[in-house]
Design a protein around this motif. Sequence first.
Motif, PDB file in Angstrom:
ATOM      1  N   ASN A 110      28.281  27.764   7.806  1.00 36.07           N
ATOM      2  CA  ASN A 110      29.256  28.620   8.492  1.00 36.07           C
ATOM      3  C   ASN A 110      29.696  27.969   9.797  1.00 36.07           C
ATOM      4  O   ASN A 110      29.735  28.604  10.850  1.00 36.07           O
ATOM      5  CB  ASN A 110      28.671  30.009   8.753  1.00 36.07           C
ATOM      6  CG  ASN A 110      28.199  30.692   7.483  1.00 36.07           C
ATOM      7  OD1 ASN A 110      28.867  30.628   6.452  1.00 36.07           O
ATOM      8  ND2 ASN A 110      27.040  31.337   7.551  1.00 36.07           N
ATOM      9  N   GLY A 111      29.999  26.668   9.696  1.00 34.55           N
ATOM     10  CA  GLY A 111      30.221  25.855  10.893  1.00 34.55           C
ATOM     11  C   GLY A 111      31.255  26.394  11.834  1.00 34.55           C
ATOM     12  O   GLY A 111      31.033  26.467  13.048  1.00 34.55           O
ATOM     13  N   THR A 112      32.424  26.795  11.328  1.00 28.33           N
ATOM     14  CA  THR A 112      33.495  27.279  12.201  1.00 28.33           C
ATOM     15  C   THR A 112      33.073  28.545  12.926  1.00 28.33           C
ATOM     16  O   THR A 112      33.268  28.682  14.153  1.00 28.33           O
ATOM     17  CB  THR A 112      34.764  27.543  11.376  1.00 28.33           C
ATOM     18  OG1 THR A 112      35.174  26.335  10.727  1.00 28.33           O
ATOM     19  CG2 THR A 112      35.898  28.036  12.266  1.00 28.33           C
ATOM     20  N   GLU A 113      32.505  29.477  12.196  1.00 24.63           N
ATOM     21  CA  GLU A 113      32.080  30.745  12.794  1.00 24.63           C
ATOM     22  C   GLU A 113      30.972  30.531  13.820  1.00 24.63           C
ATOM     23  O   GLU A 113      31.004  31.100  14.922  1.00 24.63           O
ATOM     24  CB  GLU A 113      31.598  31.678  11.678  1.00 24.63           C
ATOM     25  CG  GLU A 113      31.105  33.032  12.171  1.00 24.63           C
ATOM     26  CD  GLU A 113      30.587  33.891  11.029  1.00 24.63           C
ATOM     27  OE1 GLU A 113      29.833  34.841  11.307  1.00 24.63           O
ATOM     28  OE2 GLU A 113      30.940  33.599   9.862  1.00 24.63           O
ATOM     29  N   VAL A 114      29.995  29.689  13.492  1.00 24.69           N
ATOM     30  CA  VAL A 114      28.891  29.432  14.417  1.00 24.69           C
ATOM     31  C   VAL A 114      29.396  28.685  15.647  1.00 24.69           C
ATOM     32  O   VAL A 114      28.985  28.975  16.783  1.00 24.69           O
ATOM     33  CB  VAL A 114      27.774  28.633  13.709  1.00 24.69           C
ATOM     34  CG1 VAL A 114      26.691  28.219  14.704  1.00 24.69           C
ATOM     35  CG2 VAL A 114      27.166  29.451  12.577  1.00 24.69           C
ATOM     36  N   TYR A 115      30.301  27.737  15.455  1.00 26.05           N
ATOM     37  CA  TYR A 115      30.800  26.958  16.587  1.00 26.05           C
ATOM     38  C   TYR A 115      31.548  27.833  17.585  1.00 26.05           C
ATOM     39  O   TYR A 115      31.451  27.633  18.801  1.00 26.05           O
ATOM     40  CB  TYR A 115      31.705  25.827  16.095  1.00 26.05           C
ATOM     41  CG  TYR A 115      32.261  24.997  17.215  1.00 26.05           C
ATOM     42  CD1 TYR A 115      31.424  24.174  17.963  1.00 26.05           C
ATOM     43  CD2 TYR A 115      33.610  25.059  17.552  1.00 26.05           C
ATOM     44  CE1 TYR A 115      31.915  23.417  19.020  1.00 26.05           C
ATOM     45  CE2 TYR A 115      34.115  24.310  18.603  1.00 26.05           C
ATOM     46  CZ  TYR A 115      33.263  23.491  19.333  1.00 26.05           C
ATOM     47  OH  TYR A 115      33.757  22.755  20.385  1.00 26.05           O
ATOM     48  N   GLU A 116      32.257  28.811  17.065  1.00 20.76           N
ATOM     49  CA  GLU A 116      32.971  29.710  17.976  1.00 20.76           C
ATOM     50  C   GLU A 116      32.012  30.432  18.910  1.00 20.76           C
ATOM     51  O   GLU A 116      32.357  30.742  20.057  1.00 20.76           O
ATOM     52  CB  GLU A 116      33.779  30.724  17.171  1.00 20.76           C
ATOM     53  CG  GLU A 116      34.984  30.119  16.456  1.00 20.76           C
ATOM     54  CD  GLU A 116      35.712  31.127  15.596  1.00 20.76           C
ATOM     55  OE1 GLU A 116      35.195  32.273  15.480  1.00 20.76           O
ATOM     56  OE2 GLU A 116      36.780  30.801  15.032  1.00 20.76           O
TER      57      GLU A 116
END
Length: 679
Positions: free
Chosen positions: A402-408
């Motif tokens: 969930n890279g995008t969500e976690v990065y946010e």
Amino acid sequence: MTTEITSMDGSSNEYVNSSSAEYTVVPYTNSEQEINATVDAGLYNTLSNLKRVLDGKPIDIDDDTSTLSANGFTFINQVKQQYIKLEQLVWALIGLQLNASQSEIDLFELVRISHELLLNGNLRENAVDLNLFDGYDELLFYSIQTVNESVQQAKKTYLNNPAFLSDPENELDIMVVVQDQLDLRKTLDDIYYISSNVIYMQSKAQLKQCDKNVMVIKSANQLIYEYYHDISMAELKAYALVQLSFMFFTVYNRGNFRKQAQDLRDKYLDRTRQTQDIVRHLLENSKRDIWRCDPNHYTVGTYEEVTNFLQGYIDNEVNLNEESTCQNTCEDYKATKNYRCFDGTYCALKSEGAERDRATCKGKIVDCQFMGNDLNVCTTPNQFSRRYDVLHYDNGNILGRNGTEVYEKCADESTRIQSWTRWVVKCANCFCLCDDQKHSERHFSLRDVVSDIKKNRVVSAVALRKFQGIFHLVIVERELKPYATLNVTNPTWHLYNAVEYFHIHDALVREGIDYHTLTWQNRSINLDTVEVPTGKVVTGVRFRVFDGAITLQVRATDFDFISGQLKNVDHSFWYMNDNSVERTEIPLDSLDIPTLSPEKSIPNVLTKRFVKFGPSDKYKDLAQTTIPFIDSQLVESHNPMPLSGVGLFWKAFPGYGGFVAPKILNYNYGAHIGALSKS
């Protein structure tokens, strides 16, 4: 109540009644001793033998009782053989006394005690799974139910109530029960109809699939034998009750049923032999593997992990060579190490101490590749088993679940890493694998794990457990009993063998002798099933390393089937599969964390295979987790039995790293199912 059987010389012979644990009397006078002597001795010996079998004790088998007498009978075959002998002797005495001028034996008591001993014995079915929507299963279920209800009625009315039987006023009540027992002839026909159907018996060997209600996969061999056992138990009890009815009708002068009894015996023996031939063939050609399904919920103790082994790691190429140059590509660094923390690189951006140590690989760095120049790093706080949560590259590559969500969520606290140009070359950031042993649990014990053969104990269960960072084979040991049965009175958790746990830094502990360490070069485990020779049972397991691969070995010891005694214990041998055979690797590239699988694992049944421990998928998990995991559940049959082999296999759901798991091979009773004798 104490009774005796008087032999020809006037001496007293006794046998133990199984229900009362006292002696029971069948008196008769010494007249016509010449006629009665042979029957008398045979009756005494047979009663004694039947009692020993029902108590789980060994008896000698006459050479003429079985074509397989050298191997010994199974428990149910022994009981059948002894009852057939007993029943024939009782009929002989009934015939002698009916032809005599006056009855010299209490025939009612003789019939009662001969069947009380049998039907109060340990003749329980295993309660195999029966599907009442299947016609054969439904018929078998109600047949077993009918037989057991009839046994209980007989025991309640007269078998366990000698005073009731001896009262002439109760004859009518007894005859009603005895008449009902004759209806079991139809039940005997039904049971034979089931057992003689080869297709039905073959269907019982079809293995179940893992689901929330199925946790242990029984072997096809075990399933067939359990059905044979239950069918044989019910069939014997039904046969004995019908014979008992014929006997009571005869001694109550309601007719002479000796001819019907002989016809029934011949039919029973012929049918039994046919069923045994079918079952023996099926057992000889069926698999004996027993293994555990994934648990419904993964919890501590159901699985273990190799940790911090070949873990995803980022570093700049300037740190990966002695000269601090940037003239190569990331892919050129197949095996290197971290030489420094150059200014501006990731490890240099971290504070001195634990934070920098965590950002720096202290071991070998292998298999580097280029994923992008500039990136933001979100680290995993307070975890030694993971370095990062997300790597967000400027070129669009995002590594992590969930890279995008976690990065946010972590962008504001992320660490920015940039590459730079030195003259005309780029100092790139590389994504590599770190082989750092500092915080890694990657050791496998090489010590023997054996049962106490001096106390006649064998292995009945196996597990793989991790203690102090070392993976150990663990066993359950149980006492071997006659007919290849086990003492199961103690709960399993009391019986774990006392594995000698140790730490790799303990005094006198040596790598390569006491334990093996996984490395980039030596990280394979062979998926072998080691089967021991016929006439032996498993009494130990251990790991050895050959050509860098962890390999299973199994110790086996000779034993006597009838007595249940281990033999030649000082000459137990270790067995392994032929290591010169070429094996095929099961590739585990780009697979996800096993415990995240949406479904239970599917076993890989192919032979001559091996797997390598390595990193999880870099896009889903940043290669932070070592796969496969280790299934640490104990593997033991629900009815514990001796083992004829132990193995390792790999199971996984597609797309996931799966588990290396132990399996066991149940002892094959097929060689001990012999033909019954008519005489």
